[in-house]
Write a protein that holds these residues in place. Structure first.
Motif, PDB file in Angstrom:
ATOM      1  N   ASP A  70      -0.890   7.635 -31.168  1.00  0.00           N
ATOM      2  CA  ASP A  70       0.293   7.422 -32.000  1.00  0.00           C
ATOM      3  C   ASP A  70       1.339   6.720 -31.146  1.00  0.00           C
ATOM      4  OD1 ASP A  70       2.701   7.700 -33.425  1.00  0.00           O
ATOM      5  OD2 ASP A  70       2.352   9.796 -33.917  1.00  0.00           O
ATOM      6  N   ASN A  71       1.728   5.491 -31.547  1.00  0.00           N
ATOM      7  CA  ASN A  71       2.753   4.767 -30.790  1.00  0.00           C
ATOM      8  C   ASN A  71       4.143   4.916 -31.407  1.00  0.00           C
ATOM      9  OD1 ASN A  71       2.721   3.060 -33.005  1.00  0.00           O
ATOM     10  ND2 ASN A  71       1.918   1.297 -31.906  1.00  0.00           N
ATOM     11  N   GLY A  72       4.259   5.775 -32.397  1.00  0.00           N
ATOM     12  CA  GLY A  72       5.530   6.018 -33.068  1.00  0.00           C
ATOM     13  C   GLY A  72       5.626   5.343 -34.414  1.00  0.00           C
ATOM     14  N   THR A  73       4.872   4.270 -34.604  1.00  0.00           N
ATOM     15  CA  THR A  73       4.887   3.571 -35.891  1.00  0.00           C
ATOM     16  C   THR A  73       3.498   3.491 -36.516  1.00  0.00           C
ATOM     17  OG1 THR A  73       4.681   1.421 -34.776  1.00  0.00           O
ATOM     18  CG2 THR A  73       6.908   2.170 -35.314  1.00  0.00           C
ATOM     19  N   GLU A  74       2.472   3.659 -35.703  1.00  0.00           N
ATOM     20  CA  GLU A  74       1.096   3.543 -36.182  1.00  0.00           C
ATOM     21  C   GLU A  74       0.242   4.603 -35.509  1.00  0.00           C
ATOM     22  OE1 GLU A  74      -2.306   0.012 -36.454  1.00  0.00           O
ATOM     23  OE2 GLU A  74      -0.415  -0.365 -35.426  1.00  0.00           O
TER      24      GLU A  74
END
Length: 134
Positions: A70-74
């Motif tokens: 999880d990169n924060g947006t995806e």
């Protein structure tokens, strides 16, 4: 989000298989720490963190497991089930490991020595650090 999975060179004959890993050749960083998880019970999730500077390669050297990135947006789910494949995880990437097979052994190669201050253990703090407000 780009997922980087390495397929390491295998060497084998009628005696069995061998995979050798060298820093900066097979692994894109200097290896400063190696650890592994095993005997993980059914329905147990591990990880729930990100790192400020640490890079890692995860290799399920026996059995299988899944990794949520999880990169924060995806978010992406990656299966690890081959002992010659490694999953690269950059810094500032939230990770959760789960769905371990009964015989799973998950080995982690890390670019830094253990430093608690490098860990981001709170998901909302992680989102703030990567610039995603919740």
């Amino acid at each position: 989000m780009q997922v980087i999975k390495y397929a390491f060179q295998q060497h084998g004959d009628d005696r069995g298989m061998l995979v050798a890993l060298e820093e900066y050749k097979d692994i894109p960083f200097e290896i400063k720490r190696v650890y592994y998880m095993y005997d993980t019970k059914k329905d147990v999730h591990r990880g729930f963190n990100a790192h400020k500077s640490l890079e890692q390669i995860l290799i399920c050297i026996h059995g299988s497991c899944k990794v949520l990135l999880d990169n924060g947006t995806e978010k992406k789910i990656v299966s690890l089930e081959k002992p010659y494949e490694g999953l690269y995880i950059a810094n500032n990437m939230w990770r959760e490991m789960y769905d371990f097979s009964e015989d799973a052994v998950l080995m982690v190669l890390a670019s830094e020595y253990y430093k608690e201050e490098d860990y981001i253990r709170d998901y909302n703090e992680f989102l703030r650090m990567v610039g995603v407000e919740k």
